[in-house]
Design a protein around this motif. Structure first.
Motif, PDB file in Angstrom:
ATOM      1  N   ILE A   1      41.845  52.120  41.203  1.00 56.14           N
ATOM      2  CA  ILE A   1      42.534  51.368  40.153  1.00 56.14           C
ATOM      3  C   ILE A   1      42.644  52.207  38.888  1.00 56.14           C
ATOM      4  O   ILE A   1      41.982  53.238  38.745  1.00 56.14           O
ATOM      5  CB  ILE A   1      41.806  50.043  39.835  1.00 56.14           C
ATOM      6  CG1 ILE A   1      40.359  50.299  39.395  1.00 56.14           C
ATOM      7  CG2 ILE A   1      41.826  49.111  41.021  1.00 56.14           C
ATOM      8  CD1 ILE A   1      39.616  49.055  38.986  1.00 56.14           C
ATOM      9  N   GLU A   2      43.493  51.730  38.001  1.00 57.60           N
ATOM     10  CA  GLU A   2      43.561  52.267  36.645  1.00 57.60           C
ATOM     11  C   GLU A   2      43.334  51.101  35.692  1.00 57.60           C
ATOM     12  O   GLU A   2      43.687  49.962  35.990  1.00 57.60           O
ATOM     13  CB  GLU A   2      44.895  52.961  36.370  1.00 57.60           C
ATOM     14  CG  GLU A   2      46.075  52.037  36.275  1.00 57.60           C
ATOM     15  CD  GLU A   2      47.364  52.746  35.889  1.00 57.60           C
ATOM     16  OE1 GLU A   2      47.322  53.843  35.309  1.00 57.60           O
ATOM     17  OE2 GLU A   2      48.434  52.181  36.174  1.00 57.60           O
TER      18      GLU A   2
ATOM     19  N   SER B   1      44.625  39.031  30.109  1.00 56.76           N
ATOM     20  CA  SER B   1      44.474  40.161  31.027  1.00 56.76           C
ATOM     21  C   SER B   1      45.114  39.831  32.365  1.00 56.76           C
ATOM     22  O   SER B   1      45.137  38.682  32.793  1.00 56.76           O
ATOM     23  CB  SER B   1      42.993  40.471  31.226  1.00 56.76           C
ATOM     24  OG  SER B   1      42.382  40.768  29.995  1.00 56.76           O
ATOM     25  N   PHE B   2      45.622  40.865  33.047  1.00 56.60           N
ATOM     26  CA  PHE B   2      46.240  40.647  34.349  1.00 56.60           C
ATOM     27  C   PHE B   2      46.079  41.886  35.211  1.00 56.60           C
ATOM     28  O   PHE B   2      45.688  42.960  34.733  1.00 56.60           O
ATOM     29  CB  PHE B   2      47.720  40.254  34.213  1.00 56.60           C
ATOM     30  CG  PHE B   2      48.594  41.261  33.521  1.00 56.60           C
ATOM     31  CD1 PHE B   2      49.286  42.219  34.251  1.00 56.60           C
ATOM     32  CD2 PHE B   2      48.737  41.252  32.134  1.00 56.60           C
ATOM     33  CE1 PHE B   2      50.106  43.142  33.617  1.00 56.60           C
ATOM     34  CE2 PHE B   2      49.554  42.165  31.496  1.00 56.60           C
ATOM     35  CZ  PHE B   2      50.235  43.117  32.236  1.00 56.60           C
ATOM     36  N   VAL B   3      46.347  41.718  36.500  1.00 56.74           N
ATOM     37  CA  VAL B   3      46.242  42.800  37.481  1.00 56.74           C
ATOM     38  C   VAL B   3      47.614  43.030  38.081  1.00 56.74           C
ATOM     39  O   VAL B   3      48.340  42.083  38.387  1.00 56.74           O
ATOM     40  CB  VAL B   3      45.229  42.430  38.595  1.00 56.74           C
ATOM     41  CG1 VAL B   3      45.167  43.520  39.654  1.00 56.74           C
ATOM     42  CG2 VAL B   3      43.850  42.183  38.011  1.00 56.74           C
ATOM     43  N   ILE B   4      47.982  44.293  38.242  1.00 58.97           N
ATOM     44  CA  ILE B   4      49.252  44.657  38.865  1.00 58.97           C
ATOM     45  C   ILE B   4      48.948  45.250  40.237  1.00 58.97           C
ATOM     46  O   ILE B   4      48.220  46.236  40.350  1.00 58.97           O
ATOM     47  CB  ILE B   4      50.026  45.687  38.012  1.00 58.97           C
ATOM     48  CG1 ILE B   4      50.258  45.163  36.597  1.00 58.97           C
ATOM     49  CG2 ILE B   4      51.352  46.034  38.684  1.00 58.97           C
ATOM     50  CD1 ILE B   4      50.817  46.202  35.645  1.00 58.97           C
ATOM     51  N   ASP B   5      49.502  44.634  41.279  1.00 59.85           N
ATOM     52  CA  ASP B   5      49.362  45.144  42.643  1.00 59.85           C
ATOM     53  C   ASP B   5      50.324  46.305  42.809  1.00 59.85           C
ATOM     54  O   ASP B   5      51.533  46.132  42.725  1.00 59.85           O
ATOM     55  CB  ASP B   5      49.653  44.020  43.651  1.00 59.85           C
ATOM     56  CG  ASP B   5      49.718  44.519  45.078  1.00 59.85           C
ATOM     57  OD1 ASP B   5      49.074  45.540  45.385  1.00 59.85           O
ATOM     58  OD2 ASP B   5      50.407  43.880  45.889  1.00 59.85           O
ATOM     59  N   ARG B   6      49.808  47.503  43.049  1.00 53.00           N
ATOM     60  CA  ARG B   6      50.645  48.699  43.161  1.00 53.00           C
ATOM     61  C   ARG B   6      50.910  49.108  44.611  1.00 53.00           C
ATOM     62  O   ARG B   6      51.880  49.787  44.894  1.00 53.00           O
ATOM     63  CB  ARG B   6      49.982  49.878  42.445  1.00 53.00           C
ATOM     64  CG  ARG B   6      49.760  49.660  40.971  1.00 53.00           C
ATOM     65  CD  ARG B   6      51.025  49.756  40.210  1.00 53.00           C
ATOM     66  NE  ARG B   6      50.748  49.801  38.771  1.00 53.00           N
ATOM     67  CZ  ARG B   6      51.676  49.686  37.856  1.00 53.00           C
ATOM     68  NH1 ARG B   6      52.939  49.527  38.209  1.00 53.00           N
ATOM     69  NH2 ARG B   6      51.373  49.720  36.587  1.00 53.00           N
ATOM     70  N   SER B   7      50.023  48.722  45.535  1.00 51.67           N
ATOM     71  CA  SER B   7      50.129  49.225  46.911  1.00 51.67           C
ATOM     72  C   SER B   7      50.844  48.271  47.856  1.00 51.67           C
ATOM     73  O   SER B   7      51.161  48.655  48.974  1.00 51.67           O
ATOM     74  CB  SER B   7      48.732  49.515  47.459  1.00 51.67           C
ATOM     75  OG  SER B   7      48.002  48.314  47.608  1.00 51.67           O
TER      76      SER B   7
ATOM     77  N   LEU C   1      47.822  54.284  43.738  1.00 49.85           N
ATOM     78  CA  LEU C   1      46.753  53.377  43.321  1.00 49.85           C
ATOM     79  C   LEU C   1      46.894  52.069  44.075  1.00 49.85           C
ATOM     80  O   LEU C   1      47.969  51.724  44.543  1.00 49.85           O
ATOM     81  CB  LEU C   1      46.860  53.060  41.829  1.00 49.85           C
ATOM     82  CG  LEU C   1      46.715  54.182  40.830  1.00 49.85           C
ATOM     83  CD1 LEU C   1      47.117  53.685  39.452  1.00 49.85           C
ATOM     84  CD2 LEU C   1      45.286  54.663  40.797  1.00 49.85           C
ATOM     85  N   ASP C   2      45.792  51.346  44.134  1.00 52.31           N
ATOM     86  CA  ASP C   2      45.852  50.004  44.699  1.00 52.31           C
ATOM     87  C   ASP C   2      46.256  48.991  43.639  1.00 52.31           C
ATOM     88  O   ASP C   2      46.999  48.051  43.929  1.00 52.31           O
ATOM     89  CB  ASP C   2      44.499  49.618  45.293  1.00 52.31           C
ATOM     90  CG  ASP C   2      44.163  50.462  46.498  1.00 52.31           C
ATOM     91  OD1 ASP C   2      44.916  50.389  47.483  1.00 52.31           O
ATOM     92  OD2 ASP C   2      43.163  51.193  46.454  1.00 52.31           O
ATOM     93  N   ALA C   3      45.757  49.165  42.409  1.00 53.20           N
ATOM     94  CA  ALA C   3      46.026  48.169  41.374  1.00 53.20           C
ATOM     95  C   ALA C   3      45.857  48.788  39.990  1.00 53.20           C
ATOM     96  O   ALA C   3      45.175  49.792  39.815  1.00 53.20           O
ATOM     97  CB  ALA C   3      45.082  46.983  41.524  1.00 53.20           C
ATOM     98  N   SER C   4      46.491  48.135  39.027  1.00 56.55           N
ATOM     99  CA  SER C   4      46.297  48.452  37.612  1.00 56.55           C
ATOM    100  C   SER C   4      45.759  47.194  36.940  1.00 56.55           C
ATOM    101  O   SER C   4      46.217  46.095  37.224  1.00 56.55           O
ATOM    102  CB  SER C   4      47.611  48.847  36.943  1.00 56.55           C
ATOM    103  OG  SER C   4      48.142  50.007  37.516  1.00 56.55           O
ATOM    104  N   VAL C   5      44.787  47.377  36.056  1.00 60.26           N
ATOM    105  CA  VAL C   5      44.223  46.270  35.298  1.00 60.26           C
ATOM    106  C   VAL C   5      44.643  46.456  33.853  1.00 60.26           C
ATOM    107  O   VAL C   5      44.423  47.515  33.269  1.00 60.26           O
ATOM    108  CB  VAL C   5      42.681  46.243  35.389  1.00 60.26           C
ATOM    109  CG1 VAL C   5      42.117  45.115  34.559  1.00 60.26           C
ATOM    110  CG2 VAL C   5      42.225  46.141  36.825  1.00 60.26           C
ATOM    111  N   VAL C   6      45.266  45.428  33.282  1.00 63.23           N
ATOM    112  CA  VAL C   6      45.656  45.467  31.873  1.00 63.23           C
ATOM    113  C   VAL C   6      44.735  44.501  31.129  1.00 63.23           C
ATOM    114  O   VAL C   6      44.729  43.306  31.400  1.00 63.23           O
ATOM    115  CB  VAL C   6      47.137  45.082  31.681  1.00 63.23           C
ATOM    116  CG1 VAL C   6      47.503  45.121  30.214  1.00 63.23           C
ATOM    117  CG2 VAL C   6      48.036  46.015  32.491  1.00 63.23           C
ATOM    118  N   ILE C   7      43.941  45.049  30.215  1.00 66.83           N
ATOM    119  CA  ILE C   7      42.976  44.258  29.458  1.00 66.83           C
ATOM    120  C   ILE C   7      43.670  43.694  28.234  1.00 66.83           C
ATOM    121  O   ILE C   7      44.200  44.431  27.408  1.00 66.83           O
ATOM    122  CB  ILE C   7      41.761  45.113  29.031  1.00 66.83           C
ATOM    123  CG1 ILE C   7      41.127  45.796  30.242  1.00 66.83           C
ATOM    124  CG2 ILE C   7      40.749  44.258  28.276  1.00 66.83           C
ATOM    125  CD1 ILE C   7      40.587  44.873  31.285  1.00 66.83           C
ATOM    126  N   GLY C   8      43.665  42.360  28.128  1.00 65.08           N
ATOM    127  CA  GLY C   8      44.310  41.683  27.014  1.00 65.08           C
ATOM    128  C   GLY C   8      43.313  41.213  25.967  1.00 65.08           C
ATOM    129  O   GLY C   8      42.124  41.539  26.010  1.00 65.08           O
TER     130      GLY C   8
END
Length: 147
Positions: free
Chosen positions: A56-57, A96-102, A132-139
């Protein structure tokens, strides 16, 4: 030897030991229910990705200095492979949310579960350019997340 086994001390010591053992087992069960084990392995192995651990990132979307680094360290402690951290395109992210990249939503769910992000805040954005499998965006709600 039979007298020693029939003594009240032996019976009380045995009951005390068994009570402690039962208490320990109940405590272990209780903590397993409250704090389930976080699965950091990919749900489906893909040959073009390097490891079996979810990669992840972590991106800072709230503008608080060092927040991406803090969550990077916490996610690494939980067993995830954080390959990058930095800033999101904007600093006005409230939740905050998660982006599925894979394209494997289960991997994004495992990351969201580890942070306490609801599954409704998982976005699918599959791109062949991301390894990547996912990106995490911290809000701005970072205080409400599991750390």
């Amino acid at each position: 030897m039979k007298k020693w086994l029939d003594s009240p001390f032996f019976l009380n010591a045995s009951l005390g030991f068994l009570s402690l053992l039962l208490s320990f087992l109940l405590l272990a069960l209780f903590t397993r229910v409250l704090y389930p084990r976080i699965q950091t392995e990919r749900s489906d192995l893909e040959t073009h990705l390097i490891s079996n651990v979810i990669q992840i990132e972590v991106l800072n979307g709230c503008g608080i200095p060092g927040i991406a680094t803090n969550f990077t360290n916490e996610l690494r402690k939980k067993g995830f492979d954080v390959v990058d951290s930095g800033n999101f395109e904007t600093f006005d992210v409230d939740e905050s949310f998660v982006i599925d990249r894979s394209g494997n939503i289960e991997n994004a769910r495992r990351v969201a579960r580890a942070l306490g992000i609801p599954f409704t805040r998982i976005i699918r954005e599959v791109s062949p350019h991301f390894f990547l499998d996912a990106s995490v965006v911290i809000g701005a709600d970072f205080d409400d997340l599991n750390q």
